[in-house]
Design an enzyme around this catalytic site. Structure first.
Site, PDB file in Angstrom:
ATOM      1  N   GLU A   1      35.045  -9.472  28.221  1.00  0.00           N
ATOM      2  CA  GLU A   1      35.070 -10.549  27.941  1.00  0.00           C
ATOM      3  C   GLU A   1      36.551 -10.924  27.596  1.00  0.00           C
ATOM      4  O   GLU A   1      36.946 -12.043  27.500  1.00  0.00           O
ATOM      5  CB  GLU A   1      34.073 -10.486  26.124  1.00  0.00           C
ATOM      6  CG  GLU A   1      32.654 -10.417  26.450  1.00  0.00           C
ATOM      7  CD  GLU A   1      32.244 -10.044  25.593  1.00  0.00           C
ATOM      8  OE1 GLU A   1      32.346  -9.749  24.308  1.00  0.00           O
ATOM      9  OE2 GLU A   1      31.361 -10.599  24.890  1.00  0.00           O
TER      10      GLU A   1
ATOM     11  N   ASP B   1      32.215 -33.202  17.411  1.00  0.00           N
ATOM     12  CA  ASP B   1      30.989 -34.551  17.439  1.00  0.00           C
ATOM     13  C   ASP B   1      29.574 -33.635  17.261  1.00  0.00           C
ATOM     14  O   ASP B   1      28.730 -34.308  16.742  1.00  0.00           O
ATOM     15  CB  ASP B   1      31.071 -35.242  18.730  1.00  0.00           C
ATOM     16  CG  ASP B   1      32.084 -36.396  18.566  1.00  0.00           C
ATOM     17  OD1 ASP B   1      33.279 -35.538  18.860  1.00  0.00           O
ATOM     18  OD2 ASP B   1      32.287 -37.196  17.986  1.00  0.00           O
TER      19      ASP B   1
ATOM     20  N   GLY C   1      28.595 -30.538  16.330  1.00  0.00           N
ATOM     21  CA  GLY C   1      28.505 -29.364  14.946  1.00  0.00           C
ATOM     22  C   GLY C   1      28.712 -30.388  13.862  1.00  0.00           C
ATOM     23  O   GLY C   1      27.888 -30.297  12.692  1.00  0.00           O
ATOM     24  N   GLU C   2      29.244 -31.677  13.517  1.00  0.00           N
ATOM     25  CA  GLU C   2      29.797 -31.683  12.608  1.00  0.00           C
ATOM     26  C   GLU C   2      29.300 -33.203  12.051  1.00  0.00           C
ATOM     27  O   GLU C   2      29.197 -33.718  11.706  1.00  0.00           O
ATOM     28  CB  GLU C   2      31.072 -32.885  11.992  1.00  0.00           C
ATOM     29  CG  GLU C   2      32.173 -31.502  12.408  1.00  0.00           C
ATOM     30  CD  GLU C   2      34.185 -31.794  11.957  1.00  0.00           C
ATOM     31  OE1 GLU C   2      34.972 -30.996  11.779  1.00  0.00           O
ATOM     32  OE2 GLU C   2      34.371 -32.322  12.252  1.00  0.00           O
TER      33      GLU C   2
ATOM     34  N   TYR D   1      33.235 -44.272  19.052  1.00  0.00           N
ATOM     35  CA  TYR D   1      33.160 -43.176  20.776  1.00  0.00           C
ATOM     36  C   TYR D   1      31.826 -43.326  20.822  1.00  0.00           C
ATOM     37  O   TYR D   1      30.520 -43.044  20.220  1.00  0.00           O
ATOM     38  CB  TYR D   1      33.996 -41.873  20.313  1.00  0.00           C
ATOM     39  CG  TYR D   1      34.598 -42.315  21.362  1.00  0.00           C
ATOM     40  CD1 TYR D   1      35.376 -42.572  22.792  1.00  0.00           C
ATOM     41  CD2 TYR D   1      36.278 -41.985  20.826  1.00  0.00           C
ATOM     42  CE1 TYR D   1      36.301 -42.705  23.208  1.00  0.00           C
ATOM     43  CE2 TYR D   1      37.395 -42.336  21.071  1.00  0.00           C
ATOM     44  CZ  TYR D   1      37.841 -42.410  22.911  1.00  0.00           C
ATOM     45  OH  TYR D   1      38.825 -42.352  23.348  1.00  0.00           O
TER      46      TYR D   1
HETATM   47 NI    NI Z   1      40.142 -41.538  23.948  1.00  0.00          NI
END
Ligand code: NI
Length: 666
Positions: free
Chosen positions: A499, A316, A318-319, A400
């Site tokens: 890391e 949601d 980055g796109e 959403y």
């Molecule tokens: Ni859900």
């Protein structure tokens, strides 16, 4: 959502630096955005077919922010990502706003795509409905000619499954919904088994998937517009939040001060709300904790293998862009009390400035008891109520709605709470058959099981520079001389030095937790001052090793990652996750295995929710929560909230306290 401003303001370039920019992290102003638009559209390389998929401030590096003193000159830079909607070319433009010039104009080489933009939404409906193959497919499921104009066509990010015909194309996968009227909730009426893979550059359906079996469209209405709602219940009495003397915070531009907290508000098109330089004032000194905090990426993978669903994996941030899809919050609806709203300047797809009104909401909330004791031996009884500062925004990404709420508490606790609401993705189910890929939510209607992941990016600055992350667990001590009664257990401590050691999973059984400390400082008991990352029970990505989504959303396979801070490493699934085959981002960065002990570090905390759909999710699901806390753990020398006044309004008001002894409201 996205708006266009027909007449961008045009102040002369030389006044730009002077217009209200007081700090290098101040968000771009409308005037600066207008200047960016003029510089870009005036460049010889610009074509009318280009769209601004991103326009953002280039934030100065940490060292520059630390070195800044009020009143100093500020240099401003911006970055634009252009998409040529005719050729598909992707360009990155860097602008020196102080000098009023284009600094760099270059082609971007990526296997991914810029985010889906408003332009894509607009043309999708036209492209899909003009294709006779798609029309025939939806008619086979009961759509009539009269229905066609009202059919809702959703542009879903296409993912990347290695299908050869899709390589190098700018795509969305379109799923459709029957609606009887424009206000009808289409998600109650999915058109199952029809997916149009749409090539947005050549404006055509590249592939139409039309399942041989036609599942009927569920027709039961599941609407929530005022006319469709049940009569409102009559037993809800008014609840008034009154702050007669105003709020306890002060706002100066983008600078906020509340109780012992100091921070700056920021906002980016991709992440939405950003908190900068979050500090806690301790004995008169502002001690930094986090340099920069945001939700840097999300992913929502679906667990249904059928035509309409297997490819659904929305990233949601980055796109689409959480900041681009921000809601204008309304007083009394989204937030209660004395609210301060931040209006955020933004750019539309043409680079034109507009203001997202009330994009960020800030207010105070009562939060019950902060501390209390009643000592029966001497009748000393003290209690203080907790108050928290809430800084929030809501983004609607298709079906959403996601709320992102940062809470600051008077005891030094920091919390992030994501609120998941809106409408679930739905599937039409053959009458009389079970739905094997999720839960039934209504007649002929299923909700596919899915996961939601959020990745917080926390660039630390705990008590200044040089931070270390350590892992701790509770381990029972074996019986022995030092454990003669068998009651002892130990708390282990292990520094995550590199890391690759720091890609970690939570473990509730051992109470595993992580601390961020500053080994260069000493606290009141001679240890390194620290904050604890308190995680909640949170899933990990359940898709198989080797699946497309596991490669693309590697960040969701661990709860914690720690990296050496690098300004180029901003997004855990890479810069262009849309249609990207994966392998970029956090899992790639940690291959360098850089040292992270006593270093400038970024914590990445992945948390989320696995959603098994149920009837209560319709027509709009009640908020589900996911999040984490950062709690002082040896950062302060004692409970910092002992100085809270006793006689707060809440503890003395007649409606709260009854005259009986020991009955004050807590
Ligand atoms: Ni859900």
């Amino acid at each position: 959502m996205l708006r266009r401003n027909a007449k961008p303001p045009e102040p002369p370039m030389d006044t730009l630096a002077a217009t209200a920019i007081r700090h290098p992290l101040d968000p771009l102003t409308e005037a600066e955005i207008a200047a960016v638009q003029r510089l870009v559209t005036g460049h010889a390389g610009f074509r009318d077919t280009m769209r601004f998929t991103l326009l953002e401030l280039v934030e100065p590096a940490k060292a520059a922010v630390l070195a800044f003193r009020p009143g100093q000159g500020i240099t401003r830079s911006a970055r634009v990502v252009l998409l040529d909607t005719q050729s598909g070319a992707i360009l990155e433009v860097l602008l020196d706003l102080t000098g009023g010039r284009v600094e760099a104009w270059r082609q971007v080489e990526t296997e991914g795509q810029p985010p889906i933009i408003l332009d894509d939404f607009m043309k999708l409906d036209r492209i899909v409905k003009a294709d006779p193959r798609w029309v025939a497919a939806v008619k086979r499921r009961g759509i009539t000619d009269a229905d066609l104009p009202l059919v809702q066509v959703d542009p879903f990010s296409a993912g990347n499954f290695g299908f050869p015909e899709e390589k190098g194309q700018r795509l969305v996968r379109a799923v459709s919904y029957w609606r009887e009227s424009p206000r009808d909730n289409g998600y109650a009426h999915p058109i199952e088994g029809v997916v149009a893979v749409v090539d947005l550059v050549h404006e055509r359906i590249l592939t139409l998937v039309d399942d041989p079996v036609a599942i009927p469209i569920p027709r039961t209405k599941r609407n929530y517009d005022p006319d469709s709602l049940p009569p409102p219940r009559t037993d809800v009495k008014p609840l008034s939040i009154v702050q007669p003397e105003g709020p306890s915070f002060t706002v100066d531009g983008w600078d906020v001060s509340w109780q012992n907290w100091r921070f700056r508000v920021g906002f980016t098109p991709r992440e939405g709300l950003v908190l900068h330089r979050l500090s806690f004032v301790d004995q008169g000194v502002a001690r930094p904790i986090i340099h920069r905090a945001s939700i840097a990426e999300m992913v929502v993978p679906y667990a249904d293998p059928t035509t309409n669903h297997f490819w659904k994996n929305a990233f949601d941030a980055g796109e689409y862009g959480l900041g681009k899809l921000v809601n204008a919050l309304q007083l009394g609806c989204d937030c209660l009390g004395t609210i301060h709203y931040f209006n955020v300047p933004a750019a539309d797809d043409h680079g034109a400035p507009f203001v997202m009104e009330n994009a960020i909401c800030m207010h105070e909330e009562d939060y019950g008891t902060l501390w209390k004791h009643y000592e029966f031996r001497n009748d000393v009884r003290e209690v203080r109520r907790s108050r928290r500062l809430v800084i929030s925004f809501f983004a609607t990404v298709g079906n959403y709605d996601y709320g992102f709420y940062w809470y600051l508490y008077q005891d030094g606790t920091i919390q992030l709470e994501a609120k998941l609401t809106g409408i679930i993705q739905t599937a039409a189910v053959m009458p009389g058959e079970p739905y094997p890929w999720g839960g039934m939510i209504g007649e002929g209607l299923g909700g596919p099981t899915h996961q939601h992941f959020f990745c917080a990016r926390l660039h630390m600055s705990l008590d200044g520079e040089g931070n270390t992350v350590s892992e701790h667990e509770f381990v029972p001590r074996p019986w022995g001389k030092d454990n003669p009664y068998g009651n002892v257990f130990d708390t282990t401590s292990r520094v995550l030095a590199r890391e690759r050691d720091a890609a970690r999973e939570a473990d509730g059984r051992t109470g595993r937790y992580w601390k961020i400390s500053n080994p260069n400082k000493k606290n009141v008991v001679g240890a390194a001052p620290a904050y604890k990352l308190a995680v909640t029970a949170s899933p990990l990505l359940l898709a198989q090793e080797g699946s497309a989504i596991r490669t693309r959303a590697a960040f969701a396979t661990k709860h914690l990652w720690v990296t050496a801070a690098d300004p180029a490493e901003r997004f855990p699934a890479g810069d262009f996750p849309n249609q990207h085959p994966g392998g970029e981002g956090i899992a790639a960065w940690i291959e360098a295995n850089r040292p992270i002990e006593n270093a400038d570090i970024v914590l990445w905390h992945n948390f989320g929710h696995t959603h098994v759909c149920k009837p209560e999710d319709m027509p709009i699901m009640p908020v589900e929560y996911a999040g984490f806390m950062l709690k002082p753990s040896g950062f302060l020398s004692a409970n910092p909230a002992m100085d809270l006044p006793r006689d707060t309004e809440a503890s003395t008001s007649a409606s709260c306290c009854t005259p009986a002894p020991n009955s004050c409201c807590e």
